[in-house]
Design an enzyme around this catalytic site. Structure first.
Site, PDB file in Angstrom:
ATOM      1  N   SER A  73      69.657  36.463   2.607  1.00  0.00           N
ATOM      2  CA  SER A  73      70.612  37.341   3.198  1.00  0.00           C
ATOM      3  C   SER A  73      70.959  38.698   2.465  1.00  0.00           C
ATOM      4  O   SER A  73      70.506  38.753   1.103  1.00  0.00           O
ATOM      5  CB  SER A  73      71.856  36.574   3.501  1.00  0.00           C
ATOM      6  OG  SER A  73      72.936  37.362   3.804  1.00  0.00           O
ATOM      7  N   TYR A 127      78.713  31.491   0.081  1.00  0.00           N
ATOM      8  CA  TYR A 127      77.609  31.709   0.999  1.00  0.00           C
ATOM      9  C   TYR A 127      76.490  32.807   0.014  1.00  0.00           C
ATOM     10  O   TYR A 127      75.324  32.602   0.235  1.00  0.00           O
ATOM     11  CB  TYR A 127      78.076  32.469   2.238  1.00  0.00           C
ATOM     12  CG  TYR A 127      76.954  32.934   3.330  1.00  0.00           C
ATOM     13  CD1 TYR A 127      76.146  32.018   4.072  1.00  0.00           C
ATOM     14  CD2 TYR A 127      76.772  34.276   3.260  1.00  0.00           C
ATOM     15  CE1 TYR A 127      75.257  32.561   4.685  1.00  0.00           C
ATOM     16  CE2 TYR A 127      75.414  34.759   4.202  1.00  0.00           C
ATOM     17  CZ  TYR A 127      74.719  33.784   4.877  1.00  0.00           C
ATOM     18  OH  TYR A 127      73.786  34.195   5.667  1.00  0.00           O
TER      19      TYR A 127
END
Lengths: 584, 280
Positions: A454, A467
């Site tokens: 990501s 995350y």
């Protein structure tokens, strides 16, 4: 002798005797494999073994090579018309009634181009698979076109190929090549192949190498100059052709085949991330493409369904995608399906996985299967890997995509939250790489691993500590693994999408808030992502590009690319931005 | 108009049903005449002529035809791209015909999807549209806000694996109101839309703006209200990798308290509905 179980016979033609070997059931369609320079028919042993189950496989030593005798004198004994005589003699002996499927590598392909474009073989060849060997006539026209209308690009192509052909000039010098091959070059050749081309050692090349290579020099001397200066104007193929182009070929540029359509009415293109000696280094892929092509030709050639981008690269390959039930995973599965790959769609949600597999078949995947597994569950993943390897085979491409979102400050994130997000986002990737990557590496025929990280991997944020940590770990894991697997022709790419419109937002956990507030925030972020409206299909495209070009780290959206640049050149600014608390 | 539907349903509705059937007949007739090489322009003209011969003089909008990946509105950015082009039909290509004729003062707006020969992807899309027709009716009967129904349709499409293509329509609408139109001797059109119908829509918009509802069924805040009584031309549009499929037909919404009467499809005897029934 590496051709196990082969039946040998000798075929006399034009003053020489050819050594012909046969494998498999003679009732099945016949495949003739023609070897290149400096090789003998044993170069095909790996491929021939794989084809023998379904086909009548025929190999022969080209005149002057292996156990075939050499013409006397050598000069003028290796012209293309004489090689065509040899081919017809072999074909008449092994398959008198039915046309054969022809496969050529290197000089085997060069001479096969002659076979497939001259009139007297018409009706004797059903199909031709060309690997790393152009038609000298087409090559001649290719050069002429570039000499006559020299744009900078075309001059570049000409010089590029000219440089790659250095050995052709050398082979034209008298006596010297023979001396070298009988001397040090012949002795060192196996080691050179192993080091430069990653050709596995063993019983290849055979003991006849030095004399094969010395005789084979006449292939070049008898044919190259006359054909390149005066190419035949009528070199049109009278059978369907499959062109397999290794992208890392040190001797032939991919550009050589740009104008091929004008010579071949039915052309199928395939590309392979490998070097020149693919019959040795990629036997599985070569055998499966040959088989697929023959079946499609014999079956009256059904309309080619795979029309997507990179169909030449991924057609027939086995691809597994985790988290394939929605979003980026599903879009990636579809993109591979459109390119003609066989797809294994894995998701926790069985129904969604089934749907992805079904639709994949509709848009071009020759086969697609749905599997249910939670990537964070080690045992489930082990079972999955075992089943996949047993039933479908070793993966060509693995896409570790499954992931979950978690938002909330560090102190609001409980250990349980940490476990959940790391289990899926990091351990899921570890399990995937470990279980599927090991088999890929064991097979030693290349492959590719894609990990969906990501933009959060390099963009700190006070709102996404868990995350971002999990994704940063995935990014680092990918880079380390890439280094480890580089020597084996296995690529590893980390994809960093950015804000993409998928349902990860509607399932993201928000730590430290109650349920109602969590739902509200999920809705708000979903809406924001929806307004940004960056489609997962574009990420899928980036995944395929990354595999095709073997890219290491790929930021996808403009934000992700911007942040990636900043993380390298202005990390301080990113750290400042990380302090901003997003209002949701 | 709102009250007209509830107080005098049969005559009014019969008029709308007649023109909707006429439009679907036209679509089937034109679809049967499509062959390789026919362009979107020609297909649109065939619809126009067929309907003109049967007395259509005015349009809510002129007939459209989309072929190939244009059925999925690939790369549609500006509304001009809706208009027919010179794209020619090839074997296996999907197509959509979309027309909105006005006949005897009644309006229809229909969409008809098909393909030239076999197209498994489009077949699949069409089959999957059935769930959307059911979902829209059910939620309209529950008087759910239009925006919510829109979002549910959207979610269903995503679950099915498709992209929502009505997002590409002007204002991202999935439906708009239709109404009776005054018959005029002179009925010009503007950018493909009949001026009389546009006037009606504008009047509705103004009206609705004052009362807090909108004649457009969209994902935006102005559609955050239960369905307004009247006739809605509903057009869920699925897109999947360069293939699109949709139906468009009229949903009748009344102010009746009985859910069955509160919302119903104007006509259940339409090509796509018959097709689903046959597949069962």
């Amino acid at each position: 002798m590496t051709l196990k179980g082969a039946r040998e016979r000798r075929v006399a033609t034009g003053g020489v005797e050819l050594c012909v070997a046969e494998l498999g059931d003679p009732e099945q369609p016949t495949v003739v494999l023609v070897h290149g320079y400096p090789d003998s028919k044993e170069v095909w042993s790996e491929v021939a073994g794989r084809l023998a189950d379904r086909f009548h496989v025929v190999l022969y030593d080209v005149r002057g090579h292996g156990r075939s005798t050499a013409p006397q004198p050598l000069r003028g004994g290796f012209t293309l018309p004489k090689l065509t005589d040899d081919f017809l003699a072999v074909v008449d002996a092994v398959s008198p009634d039915r046309p054969v499927h022809l496969v050529g590598h290197d000089w085997g392909s060069v001479q096969s181009w002659e076979f497939v474009t001259v009139g007297r073989t018409e009706g004797r060849i059903a199909s031709f698979t060309s690997i790393s060997g152009p038609s000298l006539d087409h090559f001649g026209h290719w050069i002429n076109a570039r000499v006559k209308r020299p744009t900078p690009r075309r001059v570049g192509q000409l010089l590029g190929q000219g440089a790659k052909s250095w050995y052709v000039y050398l082979l034209h010098t008298p006596a010297l090549p023979e001396l070298a091959w009988h001397g040090p070059l012949g002795r060192r050749w196996p080691k050179i192949l192993e080091r430069v081309e990653q050709v596995p050692g063993g019983s290849y090349p055979t003991a006849s190498l030095s004399s094969d290579a010395a005789h084979g020099a006449w292939l070049y001397r008898d044919n190259v100059r006359p054909r390149l200066t005066r190419p035949r104007p009528d070199a049109y193929a009278h059978a369907p052709v499959q062109l397999i182009t290794p992208q890392g070929d040190a001797f032939l540029s991919e550009r050589l085949y740009d104008d091929l359509e004008q010579w071949v009415p039915q052309l199928t293109r395939r590309t392979l991330p490998a070097r020149h000696w693919v019959p040795r280094t990629r036997p599985d892929q070569i055998a499966s493409w040959i088989e697929e092509f023959i079946v499609s030709v014999d079956g009256g050639r059904p309309e080619q369904k795979a029309t997507g981008r990179h169909a030449d690269r991924f057609g027939g390959q086995l691809v597994l995608v985790t988290g394939a039930g929605s979003g980026i995973g599903r879009a990636t599965a579809f993109a591979f399906a459109e390119a003609g790959a066989r797809v294994v769609a894995v998701d926790r949600d069985a129904e969604a996985a089934v749907r992805t597999a079904e639709l994949s078949r509709l848009i071009g995947a020759p086969e697609a299967w749905a599997e249910t597994a939670d990537v964070s569950d080690e045992q489930a993943m082990e079972k999955l890997a075992e089943k996949v390897h047993r039933t479908y085979g070793v993966l060509d491409v693995l896409v570790n995509n499954a992931g979950v979102g978690l938002s909330g400050s560090f102190f609001a994130t409980t250990t349980d939250d940490w476990h959940k997000v790391l289990d899926v986002n990091l351990w899921g990737v570890i399990h995937g790489c470990r279980l599927f990557g090991a088999r890929m590496s064991e097979r030693a025929q290349g492959g590719h691993i894609v990990n969906i990280a990501s933009a959060a991997a390099y963009q700190p944020s006070r709102a996404l500590p868990a995350y971002s940590t999990s994704k940063a770990a995935v990014l680092m894991l990918s880079e380390c693994l890439r280094a480890e697997l580089a020597g084996q022709g296995i690529g590893v790419s980390a994809i960093c999408p950015g804000f993409v419109n998928t349902n990860i937002t509607s399932t993201t956990r928000f730590a430290g808030v109650d349920e109602a507030e969590e739902r509200r925030r999920q809705k708000t972020t979903s809406r924001l992502y929806g307004m940004r409206n960056y489609p997962p299909e574009k990420v899928a495209e980036a995944v395929l590009d990354a595999v095709a070009r073997d890219r290491a780290v790929v930021p996808v959206t403009p934000e992700a690319r911007g942040a990636h640049l900043m993380s390298r050149f202005l990390p301080g600014v990113l750290r400042r931005l990380a302090r901003v608390e997003p209002r949701l | 108009m709102t009250t007209a539907v509830s107080s005098e349903p049969s005559v009014e509705l019969r008029g709308f049903r007649r023109v909707q059937r006429l439009a679907y007949e036209c679509a089937e007739a034109v679809a049967a005449r499509l062959e390789p090489g026919v362009t979107e322009h020609e297909a649109a003209r065939m619809q126009r002529e067929w309907l003109r011969e049967r007395g259509v003089r005015d349009w809510f909008h002129l007939p459209f035809a989309w072929f190939g990946d244009r059925t999925a509105f690939v790369d549609f950015r500006i509304p001009l791209q809706f208009f027919p082009t010179d794209r020619a039909l090839e074997p296996g290509m999907p197509f959509i015909l979309d027309m909105a004729p006005v006949h005897e003062g009644y309006t229809a707006d229909i969409g008809y999807s098909g393909s030239l020969g076999v197209n498994p992807v489009q077949d699949r899309l069409m089959a999957d549209l059935e769930a959307h027709r059911e979902l829209i009716l059910r939620e309209a009967r529950e008087r759910r806000p239009l925006r919510e129904i829109y979002e549910d349709v959207d979610r269903l499409m995503v679950r099915q694996g498709y992209a929502n293509r009505h997002r590409a329509y002007p204002f991202g609408v999935i439906a708009h109101k239709v109404d009776r139109v005054k018959q005029r001797r002179f009925s010009p059109h503007l950018f493909g839309f009949g001026t009389q119908s546009l006037k009606g829509l504008a009047a509705d918009a103004l009206h609705g703006h004052r009362e807090g509802w909108s004649p457009l069924w969209s994902p935006y805040r102005f559609s955050d209200h239960p369905p307004q009584p009247g006739l809605w031309a509903v057009e869920p549009h699925l897109g999947f990798r360069g293939t699109g499929a949709k139906f468009e037909e009229i949903l009748v919404v009344t102010d009746s308290r009985d859910p069955e009467q509160g919302a119903f499809w104007l006509d259940d005897d339409l090509p796509h509905v018959r097709r689903w029934a046959e597949e069962k």
